[in-house]
Design an enzyme around this catalytic site. Structure first.
Site, PDB file in Angstrom:
ATOM      1  N   SER A  31       0.860  -1.201   0.000  1.00 11.65           N
ATOM      2  CA  SER A  31       0.000   0.000   0.000  1.00 11.65           C
ATOM      3  C   SER A  31       0.881   1.230   0.000  1.00 11.65           C
ATOM      4  O   SER A  31       2.082   1.156   0.278  1.00 11.65           O
ATOM      5  CB  SER A  31      -0.866   0.020   1.257  1.00 11.65           C
ATOM      6  OG  SER A  31      -0.094   0.402   2.382  1.00 11.65           O
ATOM      7  N   ASP A  32       0.326   2.401  -0.286  1.00  9.56           N
ATOM      8  CA  ASP A  32       1.053   3.629  -0.003  1.00  9.56           C
ATOM      9  C   ASP A  32       0.895   3.916   1.502  1.00  9.56           C
ATOM     10  O   ASP A  32       0.149   3.240   2.216  1.00  9.56           O
ATOM     11  CB  ASP A  32       0.555   4.797  -0.874  1.00  9.56           C
ATOM     12  CG  ASP A  32       1.616   5.895  -0.987  1.00  9.56           C
ATOM     13  OD1 ASP A  32       2.573   5.903  -0.183  1.00  9.56           O
ATOM     14  OD2 ASP A  32       1.490   6.773  -1.859  1.00  9.56           O
ATOM     15  N   TYR A  33       1.608   4.916   1.941  1.00  7.26           N
ATOM     16  CA  TYR A  33       1.717   5.257   3.364  1.00  7.26           C
ATOM     17  C   TYR A  33       0.323   5.435   4.001  1.00  7.26           C
ATOM     18  O   TYR A  33      -0.380   6.397   3.695  1.00  7.26           O
ATOM     19  CB  TYR A  33       2.479   6.580   3.429  1.00  7.26           C
ATOM     20  CG  TYR A  33       3.288   6.833   4.671  1.00  7.26           C
ATOM     21  CD1 TYR A  33       4.674   6.824   4.627  1.00  7.26           C
ATOM     22  CD2 TYR A  33       2.681   7.123   5.888  1.00  7.26           C
ATOM     23  CE1 TYR A  33       5.431   7.094   5.749  1.00  7.26           C
ATOM     24  CE2 TYR A  33       3.435   7.389   7.011  1.00  7.26           C
ATOM     25  CZ  TYR A  33       4.811   7.369   6.939  1.00  7.26           C
ATOM     26  OH  TYR A  33       5.563   7.644   8.049  1.00  7.26           O
TER      27      TYR A  33
END
Ligand code: BGC
Length: 617
Positions: free
Chosen positions: A282-284
């Site tokens: 995932s992104d942050y």
């Protein structure tokens, strides 16, 4: 893709890496999976950052050390250097039951410590060989510092220069974007991912992130499938075809469903149609952020993400804290967790970590391989190739090396603004200013330097731009005094070189702008300099296309240099004094004003307004 050759001994593999193909599995990984508890598998899906080194999302993980020792961490980022990485790796290998090493990641976006130009600048070189070479150099430096997983390339097509992250990609064109994606993956991953100087790449941000409505970062995206497949998806696909090891999901919606929980995207397209066999991160905190998208609580969004095909959860810890409960409640199956865990373990295997968890940790490497003269030379060369000569009134450039020059503008002697956005592993103190570059390349020139203006006079804006350090320093002296000094210097010189534009953090993540012109403080300076009647060369720095109709119509030379990286001043001087003839070409359209956005070269023809020629009958 060719076949992966397998060997039976678990911690020793002599075979060369080749990405997985078809449904082949790695026996060692299968054996390991057979020994793992549900909790241990979930632990592998957790990516944390202890912070301290890499400034990115707002949340920083707590209790990282205890979590690693408890087998609750699969990877880390924001940790660098052989000693520090060794400590982290020892916590995993030395304290956990199954001794599974950590993946160590970083955002090495345009160079590791030898920062080269921002990616939009790099794309303007159109030089795939050089781009691959630069990515290779970045991988050598990063792996010398213990990092074996790179959150790059960022391949989001961007056609809205208000969007700050346009700086991080290759511009508006899918064909060029695809070629660059492939060159970068090849550069990072090399021929053999087990070699201690190659790293796993991660193509991001899947998908369409560059099409955020109105260029507002993190905003929704809504587009037709035709546009998606023809214009926005090709560079991600190109990276996958080049064998990229991992994929990062984006923050935005696609067809109303956020990318991190979008099964069509992460499974139907990515795996079933494109045949991707690596892992998806995932992104942050993008999994957690799906709560704000209205998709339920943390448990609900975490299971949605896993079921959609996401394997690793960056920083948010939703997988860690909720998946077991979801299994108990029958909301996700253990098989779905095993599938994600398998993909992460396979990446670790492919990176050679099971052969030797310390393979990237040679304390002699950093001083021999990081920020070397050769690497700085390459950064300088790439910078000169990225500059675009937008106009050259009266053939003003190149200048003579013995000219009498007024070197003015707030970016003429500003070390803090040379690297550009997303250079968290670089350090402005290593950068060469334009003033220094002029002194190095043309020591016989007579150069008078004056600041002339602040980057902006807007105190609130300056505060925002200074989030990672002092980029905009508003002078104690009144702006009229600064301007007058520069005008005096101009009058006493043969030629004026004005270095103007955007500070580093005026573009980049969460740095969108609605007004993309040169700030007023600098516009006044430019007008006053031109009014002296002296020949003026503008050196324009920015992380995006700017709206510059007024400046473009002035009788000046105009050289676009983006944010050129650690060798900024030397590279600019190479071009200004004619040692290199500027050859860069724009890769994204420069609008006259923001009202024209979106504007790009590959517009579809329509019947109106009527063409000059008569319609064919
Ligand atoms: C960015 C990613 C980056 C990640 C980790 C996020 O905020 O969108 O591009 O890789 O942080 O630093």
């Amino acid at each position: 893709m060719k076949k992966l050759l397998l060997k039976s001994t678990f911690f020793c593999c002599l075979w060369t890496f080749l990405p997985l193909s078809g449904q082949e599995r790695i026996p060692e990984v299968e054996t390991l999976l057979g020994k793992m508890t549900l909790e241990e598998k979930i632990g592998q899906l957790n990516l944390l950052t202890p912070g301290g080194g890499v400034a990115t999302g707002a949340v920083v993980s707590e209790n990282v050390e205890a979590n690693i020792k408890a087998g609750q961490v699969g990877g880390l980022f924001g940790v660098a250097g052989p000693e520090k990485v060794r400590l982290a790796q020892e916590m995993a290998v030395g304290h956990t039951r199954l001794k599974i090493p950590l993946l160590i990641g970083a955002d090495v976006i345009h160079g590791y410590k030898t920062t080269y130009p921002i990616p939009l600048g790099v794309s303007s070189s159109w030089d795939m060989g050089l781009i691959e070479e630069a990515a290779r150099m970045a991988a050598v430096e990063a792996t010398a510092d213990g990092i074996m997983w790179n959150f790059s390339p960022m391949v989001d097509i961007a056609r809205d220069p208000r969007w700050g992250r346009i700086a991080e990609g290759a511009g508006e064109d899918p064909y060029l974007g695809s070629a660059i994606a492939q060159a970068m993956v090849k550069g990072y991953q090399g021929q053999d991912l087990k070699a201690p100087n190659t790293m796993l790449a991660c193509v991001k941000h899947l998908a369409l992130y560059g099409a955020a409505e109105a260029g507002r970062d993190y905003h929704s995206v809504d587009m037709s499938k035709i546009k998606m497949f023809n214009q926005y998806l090709p560079p991600y696909k190109a990276a996958i075809d080049a064998g990229v090891a991992s994929v990062m999901s984006s923050f935005n919606d696609i067809d109303g469903v956020p990318a991190s929980g979008n099964k069509w995207l992460l499974t139907t397209l990515l795996r079933d149609r494109w045949g991707f066999e690596g892992f998806a991160v995932s992104d942050y905190t993008s999994v957690n952020e799906m709560v704000a998208h209205g998709l339920g609580d943390l448990q609900a969004v975490s299971s949605l993400a896993l079921k959609a095909g996401l394997d690793m959860d960056m920083v948010g810890e939703g997988f860690l804290t909720t998946l077991k409960k979801s299994v108990e409640e029958g909301k996700v199956s253990e098989e779905e967790i095993t599938r994600a865990c398998r993909r992460i373990l396979e990446a670790k295997y492919i990176a050679g970590l099971f052969d030797d968890p310390y393979r990237y940790l040679d304390s002699d490497r950093p001083k021999k391989e990081i920020l070397t003269k050769e690497n700085r030379d390459l950064a300088r060369k790439l910078a000169t190739r990225s500059f675009v000569l937008l106009k050259n009134h009266n053939q003003l450039l190149p200048l003579k090396k013995d000219a009498k020059i007024a070197l003015v503008g707030p970016l003429a002697n500003s070390r803090n603004n040379m690297l550009g956005t997303w250079a968290p592993t670089g350090n402005p103190k290593w950068a060469v200013t334009v003033l220094e570059g002029f002194q190095n390349v043309a020591p016989t020139a007579s150069v008078t330097h004056k600041k002339g203006a602040n980057i902006t006079d807007d105190v609130d804006f300056a505060k925002k731009v200074n989030v990672f350090g002092p980029r905009v320093q508003i002078d104690d002296r009144p702006s009229e005094v600064l301007l007058q000094e520069a005008v005096e210097a101009a009058k006493e010189s043969d030629v004026v070189v004005a270095v103007v534009g955007e500070a580093t953090e005026m573009s980049g993540e969460a740095a969108s702008r609605t007004d993309i012109s040169i700030p007023n403080s600098q516009k006044k300076l430019i007008r006053a300099l031109v009014a002296t009647g002296k020949p003026v060369a503008l050196i324009l720095m920015s992380g995006r296309p700017l709206t510059i109709p007024e400046e473009f119509n002035m009788p000046i030379a105009l050289l676009q240099v983006w944010h050129p990286g650690v060798e900024a001043g030397n590279a600019i001087a190479d071009v200004v004094f004619g040692d290199y003839n500027p050859s860069g070409k724009l890769t994204t359209t420069w609008p006259q004003n923001v009202g024209q956005i979106p504007i790009y070269h590959s517009i579809k023809n329509t019947g109106r307004p009527a063409p000059h020629e008569k319609f064919q009958k």
